[in-house]
Design a protein around this motif. Structure first.
Motif, short mmCIF file in Angstrom:
data_model
loop_
_atom_site.label_atom_id
_atom_site.label_comp_id
_atom_site.label_asym_id
_atom_site.label_seq_id
_atom_site.Cartn_x
_atom_site.Cartn_y
_atom_site.Cartn_z
N LEU A 76 13.38 -6.31 5.94
CA LEU A 76 12.98 -5.04 6.55
C LEU A 76 14.16 -4.34 7.22
CD1 LEU A 76 9.52 -6.26 7.81
CD2 LEU A 76 9.89 -4.34 6.25
N TYR A 77 15.03 -5.11 7.90
CA TYR A 77 16.24 -4.48 8.45
C TYR A 77 17.05 -3.85 7.32
CZ TYR A 77 15.53 -6.53 13.12
OH TYR A 77 15.03 -6.85 14.34
N ALA A 78 17.13 -4.55 6.18
CA ALA A 78 17.88 -4.01 5.04
C ALA A 78 17.25 -2.70 4.57
CB ALA A 78 17.91 -5.04 3.90
N ASN A 129 -2.99 -4.89 6.63
CA ASN A 129 -2.17 -3.75 7.02
C ASN A 129 -1.07 -3.46 6.00
OD1 ASN A 129 -2.53 -2.12 9.25
ND2 ASN A 129 -1.95 -3.74 10.69
N GLN A 130 -0.50 -4.52 5.46
CA GLN A 130 0.75 -4.40 4.69
C GLN A 130 0.55 -4.12 3.21
OE1 GLN A 130 2.79 -8.02 5.59
NE2 GLN A 130 3.30 -7.39 7.67
N VAL A 131 -0.55 -4.59 2.65
CA VAL A 131 -0.72 -4.41 1.21
C VAL A 131 -0.63 -2.93 0.83
CG1 VAL A 131 -2.39 -4.61 -0.69
CG2 VAL A 131 -1.88 -6.61 0.72
N PRO A 132 -1.31 -2.03 1.58
CA PRO A 132 -1.17 -0.60 1.21
C PRO A 132 0.27 -0.08 1.37
CG PRO A 132 -3.01 -0.92 2.73
CD PRO A 132 -2.25 -2.21 2.69
N LEU A 133 1.05 -0.71 2.25
CA LEU A 133 2.44 -0.25 2.44
C LEU A 133 3.29 -0.53 1.20
CD1 LEU A 133 3.05 -1.29 6.15
CD2 LEU A 133 2.94 1.03 5.24
N GLY A 134 2.85 -1.44 0.38
CA GLY A 134 3.54 -1.69 -0.88
C GLY A 134 3.52 -0.47 -1.79
N ARG A 135 2.64 0.49 -1.47
CA ARG A 135 2.58 1.73 -2.25
C ARG A 135 3.00 2.93 -1.41
NH1 ARG A 135 -2.62 2.80 -3.31
NH2 ARG A 135 -3.44 1.08 -2.07
N VAL A 146 6.16 -5.31 -0.91
CA VAL A 146 5.60 -6.02 -2.06
C VAL A 146 6.08 -7.48 -2.03
CG1 VAL A 146 5.73 -6.25 -4.58
CG2 VAL A 146 5.31 -4.00 -3.54
N ARG A 147 7.37 -7.63 -1.78
CA ARG A 147 7.96 -8.97 -1.73
C ARG A 147 7.36 -9.79 -0.57
NH1 ARG A 147 13.30 -10.53 -3.86
NH2 ARG A 147 13.68 -12.59 -2.98
N ILE A 148 7.23 -9.14 0.57
CA ILE A 148 6.72 -9.84 1.76
C ILE A 148 5.27 -10.26 1.55
CG2 ILE A 148 6.06 -9.46 4.18
CD1 ILE A 148 8.70 -7.81 4.45
N CYS A 149 4.45 -9.34 1.02
CA CYS A 149 3.04 -9.68 0.82
C CYS A 149 2.88 -10.85 -0.14
CB CYS A 149 2.27 -8.47 0.30
SG CYS A 149 2.02 -7.23 1.59
N LYS A 150 3.72 -10.86 -1.17
CA LYS A 150 3.65 -11.95 -2.14
C LYS A 150 3.95 -13.28 -1.45
CE LYS A 150 6.43 -11.79 -5.87
NZ LYS A 150 7.09 -11.10 -6.99
N GLU A 151 4.95 -13.26 -0.57
CA GLU A 151 5.34 -14.51 0.08
C GLU A 151 4.36 -14.90 1.19
OE1 GLU A 151 10.09 -14.08 -0.81
OE2 GLU A 151 9.48 -14.28 1.26
N GLU A 152 3.72 -13.87 1.80
CA GLU A 152 2.87 -14.17 2.96
C GLU A 152 1.51 -14.71 2.61
OE1 GLU A 152 2.67 -11.05 5.85
OE2 GLU A 152 4.47 -11.78 6.84
N SER A 153 1.14 -14.65 1.32
CA SER A 153 -0.22 -15.12 1.04
C SER A 153 -0.36 -16.59 1.42
CB SER A 153 -0.57 -14.87 -0.42
OG SER A 153 0.36 -15.51 -1.25
N VAL C 23 18.20 -6.78 -5.36
CA VAL C 23 17.04 -7.24 -4.59
C VAL C 23 17.06 -6.77 -3.15
CG1 VAL C 23 16.58 -9.28 -6.01
CG2 VAL C 23 18.19 -9.46 -4.10
N GLY C 24 18.21 -6.29 -2.66
CA GLY C 24 18.29 -5.87 -1.27
C GLY C 24 19.70 -6.02 -0.77
N SER C 25 19.84 -6.09 0.53
CA SER C 25 21.18 -6.23 1.09
C SER C 25 21.21 -7.34 2.12
CB SER C 25 21.65 -4.90 1.68
OG SER C 25 20.82 -4.53 2.76
N ILE C 26 22.41 -7.67 2.57
CA ILE C 26 22.59 -8.79 3.49
C ILE C 26 23.81 -8.49 4.37
CG2 ILE C 26 24.18 -10.16 2.02
CD1 ILE C 26 21.13 -11.63 3.73
N HIS C 27 23.83 -9.06 5.56
CA HIS C 27 25.00 -8.94 6.42
C HIS C 27 25.83 -10.22 6.33
CE1 HIS C 27 24.49 -5.35 9.04
NE2 HIS C 27 23.30 -5.38 8.47
N ALA C 28 27.14 -10.08 6.31
CA ALA C 28 28.02 -11.24 6.40
C ALA C 28 29.42 -10.75 6.71
CB ALA C 28 28.02 -12.04 5.11
#
Lengths: 306, 222, 93
Positions: A76-78, A129-135, A146-153, C23-28
């Motif tokens: 998310l920071y990325a 909350n997050q599933v709709p944010l994937g769109r 999308v990636r987070i929801c997949k991992e959070e299940s 896939v995204g970014s990273i800090h280093a």
């Protein structure tokens, strides 16, 4: 019509280098940063139980889950950084209280059953909350979600499984599970934010395609999912007003005490200071390590082209 | 496949206890590491070590019985691994020496047939990464700033002094020495192999934390 | 940056036979750490067999302003597509 307006109208995605209104950018930065901060602060209430998990299997699951939360914060920071902000500045805003994180993490995790209740209810609410944010309209945020929801299940499922085991275990385990659900139920409902009538940014976020459903719609969706799950767990939800509304095809539920939510959001929650204090300490204690890495890279000339 | 009667129970316990205790201390870093990336990295290593402990315990008995209900005195881990965490430099120093030792040991065990050989073959790949992670940070801290050099040297001195208890092979010592030299750090001295030492109150503290929940719910399953 | 880290773009090859995908970014602080951070953050579930990291500043990208001049001219070259041509079905051309 501007390119931005045309993209939104066509429900197409906005990408980092597109022109976008300053308020759209600012809203996204605020929301994505708050989301990232929530993942990072959210490591603490559960992380404290890794060393105390009651079996090696549960320990491995929890370690992997808390690690995922760190990873999700980083995704998310990325995503936020694609909007032209610097992660350092976002962390600074977290540390000084200028940006918020989800108030749910200001409640304490008192027993092992809290880890399970957090997985079932807090992660369950987060997923709704997050599933709709994937769109949502901003590409990098949508892709991260999308990636987070997949991992959070797995996060919610492990919580449910753990609660079920306790509910069917000894009377003391069952009581511990019930107590945790009693404490986490109402805060989970508050995670969806204030009622629609009092939600200041909702209309604009909806128009921009950041928000797809209203707070109350998502809250109702969560309640409707959770009620039968609680029954399957053999646990009760602490709301005497819960009853099936045949006409709506949904569960009616009691009034949420949003005064408490406002207290917690404004920094008077039971653990606000502890959570931020620990986060700041980690950051400050690690400064010498980050400085060393930068100094080494400078000496080696390995800093890349940037 | 080898049966448990052919397995050197004492050696397997020592390997498993080392992994479990090291994993416990590493997991204490979660949400406290110098960067969020490092939270993720240390959690990965802690998970690998926990996985090794579980596979090894399963060779000789029930994992939770061995981890949660065995008296502290029956633990075979090296005392250096039960000591509380110091700063990040000390953790990296401990990881460097542990991973160097485990890499050499698992590599030799991986040649064997049977379950232990298979576990060791899997573990070699994991500890190779741990070793490399520790190397990368040892070099950066050693050759970074004045402060990081001092802290890394302090951590290394403290961990090296008790490394002998793991009885590292010459190969492990040579590897660690090369890293320390590359990191512009001072090699503290010869490593004297010693018997595994009596446990300290640190292990009692570690185990009572680990058993905080199970202690009040005897006979419960989780 | 105040913490001395740089931003790196991360590309992962999901499996052999496929190309690396962003896939995204990273800090280093440097390339070696960037590669390791990318491994820990983006491949926790066996998502990859190979990783590239590239300093974000080293990417030269086309601008959305140029989108029309860059990409629209390709839109009407229908004769580049096999469906443009009428040929007898039975010959399996």
């Amino acid at each position: 019509m501007s390119t931005f307006e045309a993209l939104i109208a066509a429900q197409d995605r906005v990408e980092p280098r597109d022109e976008m209104p300053g308020d759209y950018r600012a809203t996204l930065v605020r929301q994505i940063a708050q989301h990232a901060h929530s993942e990072i602060i959210g490591m603490q209430p559960e992380g404290d139980w890794i060393t105390r998990a009651p079996s090696l299997r549960r320990k491995a699951i929890l370690l992997a889950k808390v690690q995922d939360e760190a990873g999700h914060g980083l995704y998310l920071y990325a995503a936020a950084e694609t909007l032209g902000v610097d992660r350092d500045d976002l962390l600074e805003a977290l540390h000084t209280g200028r940006q918020k994180y989800s108030s749910i993490f200001n409640y304490p995790s008192l027993t092992w059953a809290d880890v399970a209740a957090i997985g079932w209810l807090v992660d369950g609410a987060a997923i709704v909350n997050q599933v709709p944010l994937g769109r949502c309209s901003y590409g990098p945020y949508a892709r991260a979600m999308v990636r987070i929801c997949k991992e959070e299940s797995f996060h919610q499922r492990q919580g449910f499984e753990s609660l079920l085991t306790m509910s069917r275990g000894t009377p003391a385990q069952h009581a511990m599970a019930q107590d945790a659900v009693d404490r986490w139920w109402w805060p989970s409902l508050m995670m969806f934010g204030p009622p629609d009538a009092e939600s200041p940014h909702s209309a604009r976020s909806t128009a921009w395609g950041i928000k797809r459903f209203s707070n109350d719609t998502l809250r109702q969706r969560f309640v409707d999912l959770a009620v039968p799950q609680a029954e399957a767990l053999g646990l009760t939800l602490p709301d005497p007003d819960l009853r099936w509304d045949e006409e709506r095809g949904s569960w009616d539920f009691g009034t949420i005490d949003f005064t408490e939510l406002r207290e917690v959001v404004s920094g008077n929650g039971p653990c606000n200071e502890v959570r931020i204090g620990r986060r700041v300490a980690a950051h400050e204690d690690g400064a010498w390590v980050r400085e060393a890495a930068a100094a080494y890279a400078a000496k080696q000339g390995t800093r890349g082209a940037a | 496949m080898s049966s448990s009667s052919e397995v050197d129970t004492g050696m397997v316990l020592a390997l498993a206890d080392d992994a479990l205790v090291a994993s416990h201390r590493l997991s204490e870093w979660i949400a406290r590491a110098p960067s969020i990336e490092e939270d993720v990295a240390l959690a990965n290593i802690a998970l690998d070590l926990l996985g090794q402990a579980r596979l090894l315990y399963a060779l000789i008995g029930d994992e939770d019985e061995l981890a949660y209900r065995r008296p502290a005195g029956a633990f075979r881990n090296a005392v250096m691994l039960e000591r509380p965490n110091g700063d990040f430099g000390a953790t990296i120093a401990r990881l460097l020496l542990l991973a160097a030792h485990q890499h050499a040991l698992y590599s030799s065990l991986a040649a064997a047939d049977g379950d232990l050989g298979a576990i060791a073959a899997k573990a070699v790949k994991e500890v190779s990464y741990h070793r490399d992670h520790a190397r990368a940070w040892t070099v950066r801290l050693g050759d970074g700033t004045e402060e990081s050099h001092r802290r890394m040297q302090d951590g290394l001195d403290a961990e090296w002094a008790v490394w002998g208890e793991l009885a590292p092979t010459q190969e492990a010592v040579d590897w660690a020495t090369a890293v320390i030299t590359q990191a512009t750090l001072r090699v503290p001295g010869p490593v004297l192999a010693v018997e595994r030492q009596e446990h300290t109150a640190d292990l009692d503290e570690l185990l009572s934390t680990m058993r905080e929940v199970t202690a009040v719910h005897p006979g419960a399953t989780w | 940056m105040s913490d001395g880290s740089l931003l790196w773009e991360v590309f992962v090859r999901p499996r052999r036979g496929l190309a690396h995908t962003h896939v995204g970014s990273i800090h280093a602080a440097d390339a070696e750490l960037a590669l390791r951070n990318a491994r820990d953050v983006y491949t926790r579930r066996g998502e990859g067999v190979s990783i590239w990291v590239v300093p974000s500043g080293a990417v030269t990208a086309s601008s959305p302003d140029e989108q029309d001049s860059f990409f629209e001219p390709a839109g009407d070259k229908v004769y580049r597509h096999p469906t443009f041509y009428e040929v007898p079905d039975e010959l399996q051309l």
